[in-house]
Design a protein around this motif. Structure first.
Motif, PDB file in Angstrom:
ATOM      1  N   UNK A 139     -22.052 -39.271  -8.197  1.00 26.49           N
ATOM      2  CA  UNK A 139     -21.447 -38.045  -7.576  1.00 26.49           C
ATOM      3  C   UNK A 139     -20.365 -38.016  -6.768  1.00 26.49           C
ATOM      4  N   UNK A 140     -20.006 -39.129  -6.153  1.00 25.84           N
ATOM      5  CA  UNK A 140     -19.056 -39.342  -5.056  1.00 25.84           C
ATOM      6  C   UNK A 140     -17.607 -39.169  -5.706  1.00 25.84           C
ATOM      7  N   UNK A 141     -17.266 -39.898  -6.693  1.00 26.24           N
ATOM      8  CA  UNK A 141     -15.943 -39.706  -7.037  1.00 26.24           C
ATOM      9  C   UNK A 141     -15.893 -38.563  -7.974  1.00 26.24           C
ATOM     10  N   UNK A 153     -17.204 -35.592  -7.254  1.00 23.81           N
ATOM     11  CA  UNK A 153     -16.900 -34.452  -6.270  1.00 23.81           C
ATOM     12  C   UNK A 153     -15.748 -34.630  -5.791  1.00 23.81           C
ATOM     13  N   UNK A 154     -15.183 -35.915  -5.334  1.00 20.33           N
ATOM     14  CA  UNK A 154     -13.758 -35.921  -4.735  1.00 20.33           C
ATOM     15  C   UNK A 154     -12.781 -35.894  -5.605  1.00 20.33           C
ATOM     16  N   UNK A 155     -12.707 -36.136  -6.856  1.00 21.77           N
ATOM     17  CA  UNK A 155     -11.705 -36.275  -7.718  1.00 21.77           C
ATOM     18  C   UNK A 155     -11.592 -35.077  -8.809  1.00 21.77           C
ATOM     19  N   UNK A 156     -12.732 -34.240  -8.977  1.00 22.20           N
ATOM     20  CA  UNK A 156     -12.674 -33.147 -10.001  1.00 22.20           C
ATOM     21  C   UNK A 156     -13.602 -32.008  -9.342  1.00 22.20           C
ATOM     22  N   UNK A 157     -13.937 -32.084  -8.042  1.00 26.23           N
ATOM     23  CA  UNK A 157     -14.650 -31.086  -7.704  1.00 26.23           C
ATOM     24  C   UNK A 157     -15.930 -30.517  -8.384  1.00 26.23           C
ATOM     25  N   UNK A 158     -16.683 -31.791  -8.854  1.00 23.23           N
ATOM     26  CA  UNK A 158     -17.859 -31.545  -9.750  1.00 23.23           C
ATOM     27  C   UNK A 158     -18.774 -32.461  -9.262  1.00 23.23           C
ATOM     28  N   UNK A 159     -19.444 -32.396  -8.180  1.00 25.25           N
ATOM     29  CA  UNK A 159     -20.524 -33.561  -7.865  1.00 25.25           C
ATOM     30  C   UNK A 159     -21.623 -33.721  -8.884  1.00 25.25           C
ATOM     31  N   UNK A 160     -21.794 -32.423  -9.731  1.00 24.73           N
ATOM     32  CA  UNK A 160     -23.060 -32.400 -10.476  1.00 24.73           C
ATOM     33  C   UNK A 160     -22.701 -32.961 -11.950  1.00 24.73           C
ATOM     34  N   UNK A 161     -21.374 -33.489 -11.862  1.00 23.46           N
ATOM     35  CA  UNK A 161     -20.746 -33.806 -13.194  1.00 23.46           C
ATOM     36  C   UNK A 161     -21.885 -34.584 -14.377  1.00 23.46           C
ATOM     37  N   UNK A 162     -22.310 -35.800 -13.841  1.00 25.64           N
ATOM     38  CA  UNK A 162     -23.149 -36.582 -14.654  1.00 25.64           C
ATOM     39  C   UNK A 162     -24.461 -35.839 -15.028  1.00 25.64           C
ATOM     40  N   UNK A 163     -25.031 -35.066 -14.135  1.00 24.10           N
ATOM     41  CA  UNK A 163     -26.091 -34.325 -14.570  1.00 24.10           C
ATOM     42  C   UNK A 163     -25.823 -33.128 -15.603  1.00 24.10           C
ATOM     43  N   UNK A 164     -24.684 -32.726 -15.696  1.00 26.36           N
ATOM     44  CA  UNK A 164     -24.262 -31.970 -16.658  1.00 26.36           C
ATOM     45  C   UNK A 164     -23.876 -32.623 -18.140  1.00 26.36           C
ATOM     46  N   UNK A 165     -23.103 -33.680 -17.924  1.00 22.37           N
ATOM     47  CA  UNK A 165     -22.394 -34.329 -19.029  1.00 22.37           C
ATOM     48  C   UNK A 165     -23.361 -35.060 -19.849  1.00 22.37           C
TER      49      UNK A 165
END
Length: 290
Positions: free
Chosen positions: A156-158, A160-172
């Motif tokens: 979640x760190x990168x 949120x930092x790089x794509x404004x999506x800390x929930x990225x993996x939980x969605x992808x």
């Protein structure tokens, strides 16, 4: 439309001629270029190239995006659904090995209408950032033969930092599982991918642990031959980049990632030469082919 097409679930009012939401686009398609694209993975390119249609806008805000003029800069031309269908036909007539729909999610309803009911003579490829809604993907079942998602982050760190999506993996992760449910294991004919899932991951400088966690998930989720995996080295610093992102990936970083991939048993896929980190591999978004 009140938009809930992607995990942002922003509920923006996107009319055919009025943009809104995180993607910043109207409901009607906006396209920046249509072309035979030779810089996709070999199993998509074939003899003449993938029939790429670059849609404008994006639901992610990647600070390192190489397509920023169209993903965040508003470059693009509105097209009608009938014209979009014509573009698809023109690319097939030029010898495209597939219809490569790049960043299409926020235009999913219009794209489905343009694809129509009859099958196309080449695979339809959903080329996306991986930050997808399962319900939107379910609406594509039977219309898309190849899914080409990024899996940018497992941490979640990168994300949120790089794509404004800390929930990225939980969605992808569930999105990719839905893609695989639809297509099943990869099916190749004469070196071309006819159906299946090809997962891309861009190694970022200084983020080797994130890459390892991505590889761990793929190796622990799929059997050999189920999906293809493309480990990309083409990160190029963008204007204003700072910190880790101000440099390119080193030879040692990429070698470590490729070795980790092999040690985890992922042999079905692609690695890149570091020379692929060149700006000329990004198309000019000059509205040609539209």
């Amino acid at each position: 439309m009140t938009c809930t097409l992607c995990p942002r679930n922003c509920k923006a009012e996107r009319a055919p001629d009025r943009p809104g939401g995180v993607c910043g686009q109207p409901a009607a398609p906006v396209v920046a270029r249509a072309m035979l694209h030779r810089w996709e993975e070999p199993c998509l390119v074939g003899e003449h190239g993938a029939g790429a249609v670059f849609f404008s806008g994006c639901n992610l805000r990647c600070v390192y995006c190489q397509n920023k003029p169209i993903s965040q800069g508003g470059v693009g031309k509105p097209v009608t659904v009938p014209r979009l269908r014509e573009i698809f036909r023109e690319l097939v007539a030029l010898g495209a090995s597939c219809l490569d729909l790049v960043t299409p999610t926020h235009f999913a309803p219009a794209i489905l209408e343009a694809l129509g009911e009859e099958p196309w003579p080449v695979p339809v490829v959903w080329n996306c950032g991986g930050y997808e809604s399962v319900s939107t993907l379910q609406s594509l079942e039977g219309k898309v033969q190849v899914y080409l998602p990024d899996l940018k982050y497992a941490l979640p760190g990168p994300a949120g930092k790089y794509s404004a999506a800390p929930d990225y993996f939980g969605r992808a992760a569930p999105a990719i599982l839905e893609m695989f449910r639809q297509t099943g294991p990869c099916r190749m004919e004469n070196g071309l991918l006819k159906s299946g899932v090809l997962i891309r991951h861009l190694l970022l400088p200084g983020e080797l642990e994130n890459t390892r966690r991505v590889i761990d998930w793929i190796a622990g989720t799929f059997r050999s031959g189920d999906v293809l995996f493309s480990l990309m080295s083409q990160y190029t610093p963008q204007p204003g980049a700072s910190g880790k992102l101000s440099r390119r990936v080193t030879r040692a970083e990429y070698r470590a990632a490729a070795e980790y991939m092999a040690n985890c048993g992922i042999t079905d896929g692609y690695t890149q030469e570091r020379t692929s980190a060149k700006e000329e591999y990004t198309p000019d978004f000059d509205l040609s082919g539209i």
